[in-house]
Design an enzyme around this catalytic site. Structure first.
Site, mmCIF file in Angstrom:
data_model
loop_
_atom_site.group_PDB
_atom_site.id
_atom_site.type_symbol
_atom_site.label_atom_id
_atom_site.label_comp_id
_atom_site.label_asym_id
_atom_site.label_seq_id
_atom_site.Cartn_x
_atom_site.Cartn_y
_atom_site.Cartn_z
ATOM 1 N N HIS A 191 -8.458 -1.040 0.741
ATOM 2 C CA HIS A 191 -7.509 -2.137 0.513
ATOM 3 C C HIS A 191 -8.327 -3.389 0.216
ATOM 4 O O HIS A 191 -9.355 -3.631 0.852
ATOM 5 C CB HIS A 191 -6.657 -2.404 1.755
ATOM 6 C CG HIS A 191 -5.946 -1.212 2.294
ATOM 7 N ND1 HIS A 191 -4.569 -1.134 2.352
ATOM 8 C CD2 HIS A 191 -6.398 -0.055 2.846
ATOM 9 C CE1 HIS A 191 -4.221 0.010 2.910
ATOM 10 N NE2 HIS A 191 -5.315 0.687 3.215
ATOM 11 N N GLN A 217 0.593 -11.143 -2.546
ATOM 12 C CA GLN A 217 -0.799 -10.753 -2.327
ATOM 13 C C GLN A 217 -1.460 -10.389 -3.658
ATOM 14 O O GLN A 217 -0.835 -9.759 -4.508
ATOM 15 C CB GLN A 217 -0.870 -9.544 -1.386
ATOM 16 C CG GLN A 217 -0.368 -9.824 0.020
ATOM 17 C CD GLN A 217 -0.370 -8.563 0.871
ATOM 18 O OE1 GLN A 217 0.195 -7.549 0.492
ATOM 19 N NE2 GLN A 217 -1.019 -8.627 2.017
ATOM 20 N N ASP A 241 -3.213 -7.992 -4.458
ATOM 21 C CA ASP A 241 -3.489 -6.737 -3.778
ATOM 22 C C ASP A 241 -4.103 -5.709 -4.715
ATOM 23 O O ASP A 241 -3.818 -5.686 -5.912
ATOM 24 C CB ASP A 241 -2.170 -6.179 -3.229
ATOM 25 C CG ASP A 241 -2.329 -5.575 -1.851
ATOM 26 O OD1 ASP A 241 -3.476 -5.388 -1.418
ATOM 27 O OD2 ASP A 241 -1.298 -5.293 -1.217
ATOM 28 N N ARG A 296 7.850 -10.771 5.299
ATOM 29 C CA ARG A 296 7.605 -10.610 6.736
ATOM 30 C C ARG A 296 8.510 -11.597 7.480
ATOM 31 O O ARG A 296 8.609 -12.757 7.087
ATOM 32 C CB ARG A 296 6.153 -10.914 7.100
ATOM 33 C CG ARG A 296 5.117 -10.218 6.229
ATOM 34 C CD ARG A 296 4.682 -8.882 6.770
ATOM 35 N NE ARG A 296 3.738 -8.258 5.850
ATOM 36 C CZ ARG A 296 2.432 -8.487 5.845
ATOM 37 N NH1 ARG A 296 1.919 -9.328 6.713
ATOM 38 N NH2 ARG A 296 1.650 -7.872 4.974
ATOM 39 N N LYS A 355 -12.065 -3.567 8.866
ATOM 40 C CA LYS A 355 -12.027 -4.415 7.675
ATOM 41 C C LYS A 355 -13.160 -5.433 7.698
ATOM 42 O O LYS A 355 -13.773 -5.692 8.747
ATOM 43 C CB LYS A 355 -10.678 -5.118 7.562
ATOM 44 C CG LYS A 355 -10.284 -5.954 8.765
ATOM 45 C CD LYS A 355 -8.908 -6.584 8.587
ATOM 46 C CE LYS A 355 -8.504 -7.387 9.818
ATOM 47 N NZ LYS A 355 -7.297 -8.193 9.590
ATOM 48 N N HIS A 359 -5.569 -1.340 -4.362
ATOM 49 C CA HIS A 359 -5.934 -0.186 -3.544
ATOM 50 C C HIS A 359 -6.760 0.756 -4.392
ATOM 51 O O HIS A 359 -6.348 1.154 -5.478
ATOM 52 C CB HIS A 359 -4.686 0.481 -2.982
ATOM 53 C CG HIS A 359 -3.929 -0.427 -2.064
ATOM 54 N ND1 HIS A 359 -2.877 -1.217 -2.500
ATOM 55 C CD2 HIS A 359 -4.110 -0.726 -0.754
ATOM 56 C CE1 HIS A 359 -2.437 -1.944 -1.484
ATOM 57 N NE2 HIS A 359 -3.167 -1.665 -0.416
ATOM 58 N N CYS A 405 0.798 -1.233 0.000
ATOM 59 C CA CYS A 405 0.000 0.000 0.000
ATOM 60 C C CYS A 405 0.833 1.288 0.000
ATOM 61 O O CYS A 405 0.449 2.245 -0.700
ATOM 62 C CB CYS A 405 -1.018 -0.001 1.125
ATOM 63 S SG CYS A 405 -0.544 -0.827 2.629
#
Length: 649
Positions: free
Chosen positions: A520, A386, A388, A368, A474, A390, A339
Site C-alpha cells: 500500500h 487518497q 492511493d 470515515r 508500515k 496498491h 484497497c
C-alpha cells in the site's frame, strides 16, 4: 551481571537491578539530569524500573518523542492532582498524553463547568505541587482491589472502566502525593521535572466517546522542563495562528465548509480545485516511469467486501453505518478504504508471474465517520481523497518495489520543500497481537522487508512499536514544517494478509499457484491533509508552479483596463495564470488585497507602461520592483516554474 546494549552497538555490564537512571549517571551526570524515560528492548518505561536481564536500552530526553510522551503523561496526572485539591469530589475520565501536550476529561461534583477563567489558579496549583517533587510510584493491584479503591474514592468513571474494559488479573496504578490514578504508564520518576505549565483550551467530550453518555469537560494543557521552552512554544503558537490553513484557505478562496452540506465535508472552490488537480498531475508525472495504471472505483461497496478485508471488524465503528437498499436484501457502505476494490481488480482475471508487479493507482475518495468534536479544517474530515496505489508483487520483488516508492516519496518532499523529515517504521505490538491479523511468520517477514529496504536506501528510521496497521507494518514519513511541527504524510505498507483474505493468486514460473504480496502506498497521504500542511508550511506562499494565481494585473485607473486586458491575453498565451483586478479602487488598496491573496507577482500598468508596451513588476511582499517588456516578464515566470519542477523530469 546484565549486559546493556546501547543504540551505537556498544555494550556495558551492570549489576542486576540497575535502572535507566543509574545507567545515565554512569555515562554522564549531565545526561542523567536531562533524561526523562528510557526504552528497554523497544518498550518505553520509567527510569527507576529495575533491569534484571540482558537488554538493549535507549535513554530519552524531553526532546525525543518518547520523552515528550512520558513527560506529558505525567503532566496529565499532575493536572488531575491539582483539580482534585481545587474541586473536591471531582470525577475523572481519561487523561492521556497527545501529540502536543495532554488533556484530562473531568466532571465537577456539582456540575459547575471549568472555564479558561479558572486556568490561572489551576496552573498555580500544578506548579505548587510540582515543586514538592513527589515521587511517582507504580503499584500493581488485583482487579477486585482496584475496583474497591476507586469506588471508595468515589471515582465512578474509573470503576466503570476497570469493570468493563480491563481483563481480570493485575492492574497498575500510579500515585503521587495524595493522588492515585489508574494507568499503564510510563511516568517520570517524580513531579519535580515539570517546571513550566500552560493550560491551552477547554472543550466538551462525551464519556468513552459515546454521545449517549455523560458530557465531561476536557482540559488541554502543555508542560516543559524549562520556562524558556514554554516561552518559545507560545511564540510558535502565535505564528501557527497566522498560518492556520482554515484562515488562509478562506482568504485565498481555496475551499469552504457548509453546515447545510454537512460537517467535515470540504467543498473545493475553483482556485483550490485547480491547485488540487496540479497536485494530482505532479504525482502522475512522478509515478509514470514506474508503470502505474490508474483506475476509478465506486464510492460505495457491499458490506461483505469490507467484512472480507477485515476493515469492518477493525474500523466499522469509525465508518458511516451500512446503507440498506429499499428493494433488495443488500447492505452497502460508503467506501472507507480503496484497497478492497483494488483486490477485486487483481482477482478479475487470471494472473501470471509475468504480470507482476501490477501497480494500481487511484485518487480514491473515501469516507470515515469522525466525531464532530474531532473535526478540524482539512486535517480531520469525514471525506478525503487518497493518492492511493496498491502494488501486487512476487515476494522477491518486495524490496525493490518498496525502495522505488521511497524514491517517489522523497521526490515529492523535495518538490514541495519538505527537506526536514524523518522516517518511522511502525511495527505491531507483540504484547497485543489480538489487534492484528496474520501469523507471526508473515509479520516477521514483512517487518524485515521494511527494515532491509530502509537499510538499502540509507534511510535512517526510528522504530515505533504498536503503530502498525492491523494488516501489516508500515513506513511512515514524518515531516517538520517551517515552524517545527511534525506531520505524518507519506506512508508505505507491506501486506501479506489482504491477498490471503481475498484468496488472490498468480501462476508462478513452475506452474504452481502462489499468493502475491501487496504494498500500500500514499506519498501525499491525502490531498486534503497534504494541502493543509502545505498551506501552514508555506503560510500560503506556494511555489510559483502551484499557486492559484501567478500574476495579478493592477491597472492604475479604468483608463488602462484595455491595455491590462492586452497584457492578460499575452501572458495567458504563454501559459501563465493571470488575475485581472480592474475594480474601481485606488492602486494601494489593490496591492494590499492581492498581498492578502498571496499572489506572487503583481503587474502595475498605467500611462507609461501603455505608451512603451511595458509592465511594471512588483514581487509579493514588497520586494523587487522593475519595469520590463511583456516578453521578458513572461520568460521570467516560465523559467522560474521550470526551475521549480526540474526534480520531476
Amino acid at each position: 551481571m546484565v549486559k546493556i546494549t546501547f543504540p551505537d552497538g556498544s555494550i556495558r555490564e551492570y549489576e542486576q537491578g540497575v535502572t535507566g537512571l543509574q545507567i545515565a549517571e554512569s555515562i554522564s551526570p549531565a545526561l542523567a539530569r536531562n533524561v526523562v524515560s528510557c526504552g528497554v528492548n523497544g518498550v518505553t518505561t520509567e527510569l527507576n524500573r529495575p533491569i534484571n536481564e540482558d537488554a538493549t536500552i535507549a535513554l530519552y530526553k524531553f526532546e525525543d518523542e518518547e520523552g515528550k510522551h512520558t513527560f506529558w503523561h505525567s503532566s496529565a496526572h499532575l493536572l488531575a492532582e491539582a483539580l482534585k485539591e481545587l474541586y473536591p469530589g471531582i470525577q475523572f475520565g481519561f487523561g492521556p498524553a497527545i501529540e502536543n501536550g495532554f488533556f484530562y476529561d473531568v466532571q465537577t461534583a456539582d456540575g459547575t463547568p471549568i472555564s479558561e477563567n479558572d486556568f490561572p489558579k489551576i496552573e498555580k496549583k500544578m506548579l505548587e505541587l510540582a515543586r514538592k517533587d513527589s515521587p511517582i510510584v507504580r503499584r500493581n493491584v488485583a482487579k477486585d482491589d482496584a475496583v474497591k479503591e476507586f469506588k471508595a474514592d468515589g471515582q465512578t468513571y474509573k470503576v466503570e472502566h476497570i469493570v468493563e474494559d480491563l481483563e481480570d488479573g493485575t492492574i497498575s496504578t500510579y500515585s503521587q502525593g495524595n493522588f492515585t490514578d489508574l494507568c499503564r504508564g510510563p511516568h517520570l520518576v517524580s513531579t519535580g521535572a515539570i517546571k513550566a505549565v500552560k493550560l491551552t483550551s477547554v472543550a466538551g467530550a462525551f464519556w468513552r466517546g459515546d454521545s449517549n453518555s455523560d458530557q465531561l469537560t476536557r482540559i488541554y494543557g502543555i508542560t516543559f522542563p524549562k520556562k524558556k521552552m514554554l516561552d518559545e512554544y507560545l511564540v510558535m503558537l502565535e505564528e501557527a495562528k497566522k498560518r492556520d490553513h482554515r484562515k488562509i484557505g478562506k482568504e485565498m478562496e481555496l475551499f469552504m465548509f457548509s453546515d447545510r452540506v454537512g460537517k467535515g465535508l470540504p467543498i473545493w472552490l475553483p482556485k483550490g480545485t485547480q491547485m488540487r488537480l496540479r497536485l494530482q498531475e505532479v504525482l502522475r508525472k512522478l509515478q509514470r516511469p514506474y508503470g502505474y495504471q490508474e483506475v476509478i472505483t465506486p464510492g460505495i461497496g457491499g458490506k461483505n467486501l469490507y467484512i472480507t478485508s477485515g476493515h469492518y471488524a477493525h474500523y466499522g465503528k469509525d465508518s458511516f453505518q451500512p446503507i440498506q437498499t429499499p428493494e433488495e436484501d443488500e447492505e452497502y457502505m460508503l467506501k472507507p478504504m480503496n484497497c478492497p476494490h483494488h483486490c477485486e481488480i487483481f482477482a478479475s482475471r487470471p494472473r501470471s508471474y509475468k504480470d507482476l508487479p501490477l501497480r494500481i493507482a487511484e485518487f480514491g475518495t473515501v469516507f470515515r465517520y469522525e466525531k464532530s468534536g474531532e473535526l478540524h479544517g482539512l486535517t480531520r474530515v469525514r471525506t478525503f481523497t487518497q493518492d492511493d496505489a496498491h502494488l501486487f508483487v512476487r515476494p522477491e520483488q518486495v524490496k525493490k518495489e518498496f525502495e522505488d516508492v521511497i524514491d517517489i516519496i522523497q521526490k515529492v518532499f523535495t518538490t514541495f520543500g519538505f527537506e526536514n523529515y524523518e522516517a518511522q517504521i511502525s511495527l505491531r505490538d507483540p504484547a497485543d497481537k489480538e489487534k492484528y491479523i496474520g501469523s507471526d511468520d508473515v509479520w516477521e517477514e514483512s517487518e524485515n522487508a521494511i527494515k532491509e529496504a530502509c537499510k538499502e536506501k540509507g534511510l535512517k528510521a526510528r522504530v515505533e512499536i504498536g503503530e502498525a496497521a492491523f494488516y501489516g507494518p508500515k513506513l511512515d514519513f514524518m515531516v517538520k514544517d517551517a515552524i517545527g511541527r511534525r506531520w505524518q504524510l507519506g506512508t508505505i505498507q507491506v501486506d501479506y494478509n489482504l491477498p490471503n483474505r481475498f484468496k488472490l493468486e498468480y501462476t508462478a514460473e513452475d506452474n504452481t499457484k502462489q499468493t502475491p504480496v501487496m504494498i500500500h502506498r500514499a506519498p501525499f497521504g491525502s490531498l486534503e491533509r497534504f494541502t493543509a500542511v502545505l498551506i501552514e508550511h508555506t503560510a500560503g506562499h506556494f511555489p510559483l508552479w502551484l499557486t492559484p494565481d501567478q500574476v495579478a494585473i493592477l491597472p492604475i485607473s479604468e483608463k488602462y483596463n484595455g491595455y491590462a486586458e492586452k497584457v492578460k491575453s499575452f501572458l495567458e498565451d504563454k501559459g501563465i495564470r493571470v488575475l485581472l483586478d480592474d475594480r474601481n479602487e485606488k492602486i494601494g488598496r489593490k496591492i494590499r488585497d492581492n498581498e492578502l491573496k498571496r499572489v506572487p507577482y503583481m503587474i502595475i500598468v498605467g500611462e507609461q507602461e501603455e505608451a512603451k508596451g511595458l509592465v511594471s513588476m512588483r514581487v509579493q511582499g514588497g520586494g523587487e520592483q522593475a519595469t520590463m517588456p511583456m516578453a521578458d516578464f513572461a520568460k521570467r515566470i516560465n523559467d522560474e516554474v521550470s526551475g521549480q519542477l526540474k526534480n520531476l523530469d
